[in-house]
Scaffold this motif. Structure first.
Motif, PDB file in Angstrom:
ATOM      1  N   ASN A  90      32.000  -5.879  76.080  1.00  0.00           N
ATOM      2  CA  ASN A  90      32.359  -6.917  75.108  1.00  0.00           C
ATOM      3  C   ASN A  90      33.713  -7.539  75.444  1.00  0.00           C
ATOM      4  O   ASN A  90      33.934  -8.735  75.217  1.00  0.00           O
ATOM      5  CB  ASN A  90      32.379  -6.344  73.699  1.00  0.00           C
ATOM      6  CG  ASN A  90      30.985  -6.204  73.115  1.00  0.00           C
ATOM      7  OD1 ASN A  90      30.027  -6.811  73.599  1.00  0.00           O
ATOM      8  ND2 ASN A  90      30.847  -5.401  72.064  1.00  0.00           N
ATOM      9  N   GLU A  94      34.307 -11.433  75.892  1.00  0.00           N
ATOM     10  CA  GLU A  94      35.261 -12.142  75.023  1.00  0.00           C
ATOM     11  C   GLU A  94      36.386 -12.805  75.820  1.00  0.00           C
ATOM     12  O   GLU A  94      36.871 -13.865  75.442  1.00  0.00           O
ATOM     13  CB  GLU A  94      35.847 -11.177  73.987  1.00  0.00           C
ATOM     14  CG  GLU A  94      34.927 -10.894  72.820  1.00  0.00           C
ATOM     15  CD  GLU A  94      34.549 -12.154  72.050  1.00  0.00           C
ATOM     16  OE1 GLU A  94      35.369 -13.099  71.978  1.00  0.00           O
ATOM     17  OE2 GLU A  94      33.427 -12.208  71.536  1.00  0.00           O
ATOM     18  N   LYS A 107      26.349 -10.485  73.854  1.00  0.00           N
ATOM     19  CA  LYS A 107      26.733  -9.284  73.106  1.00  0.00           C
ATOM     20  C   LYS A 107      25.558  -8.696  72.335  1.00  0.00           C
ATOM     21  O   LYS A 107      25.430  -7.473  72.208  1.00  0.00           O
ATOM     22  CB  LYS A 107      27.901  -9.608  72.161  1.00  0.00           C
ATOM     23  CG  LYS A 107      29.213  -9.828  72.901  1.00  0.00           C
ATOM     24  CD  LYS A 107      30.416  -9.856  71.982  1.00  0.00           C
ATOM     25  CE  LYS A 107      30.452 -11.101  71.134  1.00  0.00           C
ATOM     26  NZ  LYS A 107      31.711 -11.184  70.338  1.00  0.00           N
TER      27      LYS A 107
END
Length: 211
Positions: A90, A94, A107
């Motif tokens: 993640n 991100e 995700k």
């Protein structure tokens, strides 16, 4: 509404899916440029070529892992990268410059895998290591799928019954029956066939993308 239909008579894997996306009209350079927005861009390259089998043509996509060093320290780093957890992945997503829709889809797919691995190994979703699906090639397959879905503007995905294969496969935990435990868990509630061939035809990555 734009519907994408999969005929999974021979299963599904992440790299198979990327080949199909290019055949559907995704430009090779677009996919490569989007994947270059990842911090791990120096760890891989895409090899894309046309192939033919039994007179039928299609596109083959391979994720080539770059390995410039062979010392002990690099080996340790490689091992670590092959065992990323959901938090690690993640963070990669991100920190990228991908759009919000691609990040969200990516995700969601990884969460499906992490939930399956956690259940199989009796761990929390935060503790579960994603092994092969945490490796660079699977990360590229999954985020690449999200990039392609976003570009195609797909509203809904439908599929035939998915062939999972049979026999045994070697993985991070040793020799496992096909479908492997994580694949079985991910495929729960999905109509499947088992045993048409004595090999693995659907990978955890492929089934998670489809799901």
């Amino acid at each position: 509404m734009k519907i994408l239909y999969y005929d999974c008579f021979a299963g599904i894997s992440g790299d198979m899916n990327l080949g199909v996306m290019i055949d559907l009209g995704i430009e090779e350079n677009y996919l490569k440029e989007e994947l270059n927005k990842l911090s791990i861009k120096d760890e891989f390259e895409l090899k894309i070529c046309k192939g033919e089998k039994m007179g039928i043509t299609g596109t083959k996509v391979d994720v080539i892992i770059k390995n410039h060093h062979h010392d002990h320290n690099h080996h340790n780093t490689h091992e670590h990268h092959d065992h990323r957890n959901l938090k690690d992945i993640n963070k990669i997503i991100e920190e990228s410059h991908l759009n919000d829709n691609v990040k969200k889809m990516s995700k969601e797919i990884f969460k499906i895998v992490a939930e399956a691995e956690a259940k199989v190994h009796g761990k929390t979703i935060e503790e579960a290591h994603l092994h092969e699906v945490g490796a660079v090639d699977s990360i590229v397959d999954i985020i690449g799928a999200a990039i392609c879905y976003d570009k195609l503007g797909v509203d809904k995905v439908l599929s035939s019954t998915v062939e999972l294969g049979g026999g045994f496969v070697n993985c991070a935990h040793g020799t496992m029956p096909v479908p492997a435990p994580a694949t079985s868990e991910i495929a729960k509630d999905i109509p499947v066939h088992i045993g048409k061939v004595n090999s693995e035809t659907a990978t955890p990555t492929g089934v998670a993308i489809l799901k």
